[in-house]
Design a protein around this motif. Structure first.
Motif, short mmCIF file in Angstrom:
data_model
loop_
_atom_site.label_atom_id
_atom_site.label_comp_id
_atom_site.label_asym_id
_atom_site.label_seq_id
_atom_site.Cartn_x
_atom_site.Cartn_y
_atom_site.Cartn_z
N ALA A 235 0.84 -1.21 0.00
CA ALA A 235 0.00 0.00 0.00
C ALA A 235 0.87 1.26 0.00
O ALA A 235 0.56 2.24 -0.68
N VAL A 236 1.97 1.22 0.75
CA VAL A 236 2.88 2.36 0.79
C VAL A 236 3.50 2.58 -0.59
O VAL A 236 3.61 3.72 -1.06
N THR A 237 3.89 1.50 -1.25
CA THR A 237 4.49 1.60 -2.58
C THR A 237 3.50 2.19 -3.58
O THR A 237 3.85 3.06 -4.39
N LEU A 238 2.26 1.73 -3.51
CA LEU A 238 1.22 2.27 -4.39
C LEU A 238 0.96 3.74 -4.09
O LEU A 238 0.76 4.55 -5.02
N LEU A 239 1.02 4.10 -2.83
CA LEU A 239 0.83 5.50 -2.43
C LEU A 239 1.90 6.38 -3.07
O LEU A 239 1.60 7.45 -3.61
N MET A 240 3.16 5.94 -3.01
CA MET A 240 4.25 6.72 -3.58
C MET A 240 4.15 6.79 -5.10
O MET A 240 4.47 7.81 -5.72
N LYS A 241 3.71 5.72 -5.70
CA LYS A 241 3.54 5.72 -7.15
C LYS A 241 2.48 6.74 -7.57
O LYS A 241 2.65 7.46 -8.57
N THR A 242 1.41 6.82 -6.80
CA THR A 242 0.30 7.70 -7.14
C THR A 242 0.60 9.16 -6.83
O THR A 242 0.20 10.07 -7.57
N MET A 243 1.34 9.40 -5.74
CA MET A 243 1.53 10.76 -5.22
C MET A 243 2.96 11.26 -5.39
O MET A 243 3.42 12.12 -4.65
N PHE B 248 11.40 6.50 6.63
CA PHE B 248 10.61 5.61 7.47
C PHE B 248 11.35 5.46 8.80
O PHE B 248 12.21 4.59 8.95
N ASN B 249 11.02 6.30 9.76
CA ASN B 249 11.69 6.23 11.05
C ASN B 249 10.93 5.28 11.97
O ASN B 249 10.56 5.62 13.09
N ASN B 250 10.69 4.07 11.41
CA ASN B 250 9.96 3.02 12.11
C ASN B 250 10.81 1.75 12.12
O ASN B 250 11.66 1.55 11.25
N CYS B 251 10.53 0.88 13.06
CA CYS B 251 11.23 -0.41 13.10
C CYS B 251 10.88 -1.24 11.86
O CYS B 251 9.76 -1.14 11.33
N PHE B 252 11.82 -2.03 11.40
CA PHE B 252 11.61 -3.02 10.32
C PHE B 252 11.07 -2.37 9.04
O PHE B 252 10.17 -2.91 8.39
N SER B 253 11.61 -1.22 8.66
CA SER B 253 11.04 -0.50 7.52
C SER B 253 11.96 -0.43 6.30
O SER B 253 11.66 0.26 5.34
N SER B 254 13.10 -1.14 6.34
CA SER B 254 14.02 -1.06 5.20
C SER B 254 13.40 -1.62 3.93
O SER B 254 13.68 -1.14 2.83
N GLY B 255 12.55 -2.64 4.06
CA GLY B 255 11.88 -3.21 2.88
C GLY B 255 10.96 -2.21 2.22
O GLY B 255 10.87 -2.14 0.98
N GLN B 256 10.28 -1.40 3.02
CA GLN B 256 9.41 -0.35 2.48
C GLN B 256 10.25 0.70 1.74
O GLN B 256 9.89 1.14 0.65
N ALA B 257 11.38 1.08 2.38
CA ALA B 257 12.24 2.10 1.77
C ALA B 257 12.77 1.63 0.41
O ALA B 257 12.78 2.39 -0.56
N GLU B 258 13.20 0.39 0.36
CA GLU B 258 13.73 -0.15 -0.89
C GLU B 258 12.65 -0.20 -1.97
O GLU B 258 12.90 0.13 -3.14
N ALA B 259 11.43 -0.58 -1.57
CA ALA B 259 10.35 -0.75 -2.54
C ALA B 259 9.92 0.58 -3.16
O ALA B 259 9.66 0.65 -4.37
N VAL B 260 9.85 1.65 -2.34
CA VAL B 260 9.31 2.91 -2.88
C VAL B 260 10.28 3.62 -3.82
O VAL B 260 9.87 4.51 -4.56
N THR B 261 11.57 3.24 -3.81
CA THR B 261 12.52 3.90 -4.71
C THR B 261 12.31 3.50 -6.16
O THR B 261 13.01 4.00 -7.04
N GLU B 262 11.34 2.65 -6.40
CA GLU B 262 10.94 2.39 -7.78
C GLU B 262 10.22 3.62 -8.35
O GLU B 262 10.18 3.82 -9.57
#
Length: 331
Positions: free
Chosen positions: A224-232, A241-255
């Motif tokens: 959902a976060v990746t789709l959010l970044m794609k749209t916006m 992402f200053n949250n625990c276990f968020s490196s996967g999210q960070a890597e995904a949104v750089t698409e």
């Protein structure tokens, strides 16, 4: 047992021994009085009574001396164990201090190497294309059924660092609190952020922890976060992402966006604050994303906080974080 517990045990034993010595003194006074009475009396009944008292007092003194000997033995054992633990703790502290010093030295060498590389290969930035002011959207969420985080301290520290920077007027920091999933689109449309900063909890499944209308946990998935970044993604250059276990999210949104920062495991609240504050300070001094990221990690080392290996920086394919500058310097 810890050093503190053994120190308390030693103090307790010393107090017990002192009390026993006091009791022995009292019984010895009784013994002396009984002997004087025996020596002076002519009464058979008094003599017999004091004789019995004398025997009982001598037995009490003997018992107390035996008890004292056992306590002294326990005290010596505790002192010996305390010395060993203190020596071990001293060695451990020296090792930790050496490790901390080495980490600082290594990080400073790394910073120097990066600086030399930048000097040898000057970055070509078209500053005219940079916005006059960048917008930072701070999204905070701390549900009532999760452990409490001091997110107010995080944004306060970030604000202080920005205000103390060279290009402080080039950053517009706005925040939204108790964020729910349907608040994010509204906030992005209102602020048109160049940087989005998620602050709060993350799950081991790489979800962002948001809130429901009741203030309890609501999860926003990596997809959902990746789709959010794609749209916006029109204005967004960086997501933190200053949250625990968020490196996967960070890597995904750089698409879909230039760069992102995430945490590869659980991160302590104070470490997250320190990293973020120094990162924004460097950004507000016109430093590159790469340099700001390295400064954030160095700040943890200098503060003696664990976790400098937890933040991860990702960029879109073909981009270098050392080439990405977000704040337009005064020309």
């Amino acid at each position: 047992m810890s050093v503190t517990m053994y120190r308390n045990k030693v103090q307790g034993l010393e107090k017990e021994i002192a009390n026993i010595e006091k009791d022995i003194g009292i019984e010895q006074e009784k013994l002396a009085k009984a002997l004087k009475t025996i020596q002076r009396t002519n009464s058979t009944s008094t003599f017999n009574s004091k004789q019995r008292e004398l025997i009982n007092t001598q037995k009490k003194i003997g018992d107390l001396k035996g008890k004292k000997a056992n306590k002294i033995k326990s005290l010596n054992q505790a002192l010996d164990q305390l010395r060993r633990l203190e020596d071990r703790e001293l060695k451990k502290n020296k090792t930790a201090e050496l490790r901390h010093t080495k980490a600082i030295t290594d990080e400073l060498k790394k910073q120097q190497r990066i600086s030399q590389e930048i000097s040898a290969n000057p970055i070509s930035i078209n500053f005219k294309l940079l916005p006059e002011k960048i917008n930072v959207l701070f999204l905070a969420s701390n549900p009532t059924d999760q452990s409490s985080l001091r997110l107010d301290q995080e944004i306060r520290l970030i604000h202080e660092k920005i205000r103390a920077s060279e290009y402080r007027d080039s950053i517009n920091l706005q925040s939204r609190w108790a964020v729910r999933s349907n608040d994010i689109l509204q906030a992005i449309n209102e602020v048109q952020p160049h940087i989005i900063h998620f602050s709060g909890h993350g799950s081991p499944d790489q979800d962002i922890v948001l809130e429901t209308t009741e203030g309890t946990t609501s999860l926003l998935s990596k997809e959902a976060v990746t789709l959010l970044m794609k749209t916006m993604s029109d204005s967004i250059k960086l997501v933190i992402f200053n949250n625990c276990f968020s490196s996967g999210q960070a890597e995904a949104v750089t698409e879909h966006i230039d760069c992102a920062i995430g945490m590869n495991e659980a991160v302590y609240d104070d470490a997250a604050r320190e990293f973020a504050a120094q990162f924004y300070s460097a950004i507000a001094f016109g430093k590159s994303v790469q340099n700001a990221f390295e400064q954030g990690k160095l700040a943890l080392i200098l503060a003696g906080l664990e976790g400098d290996e937890i933040p991860e920086l990702y960029t879109r394919t073909g981009l270098k974080p050392s080439d990405i500058i977000l704040v337009k310097p005064a020309l």
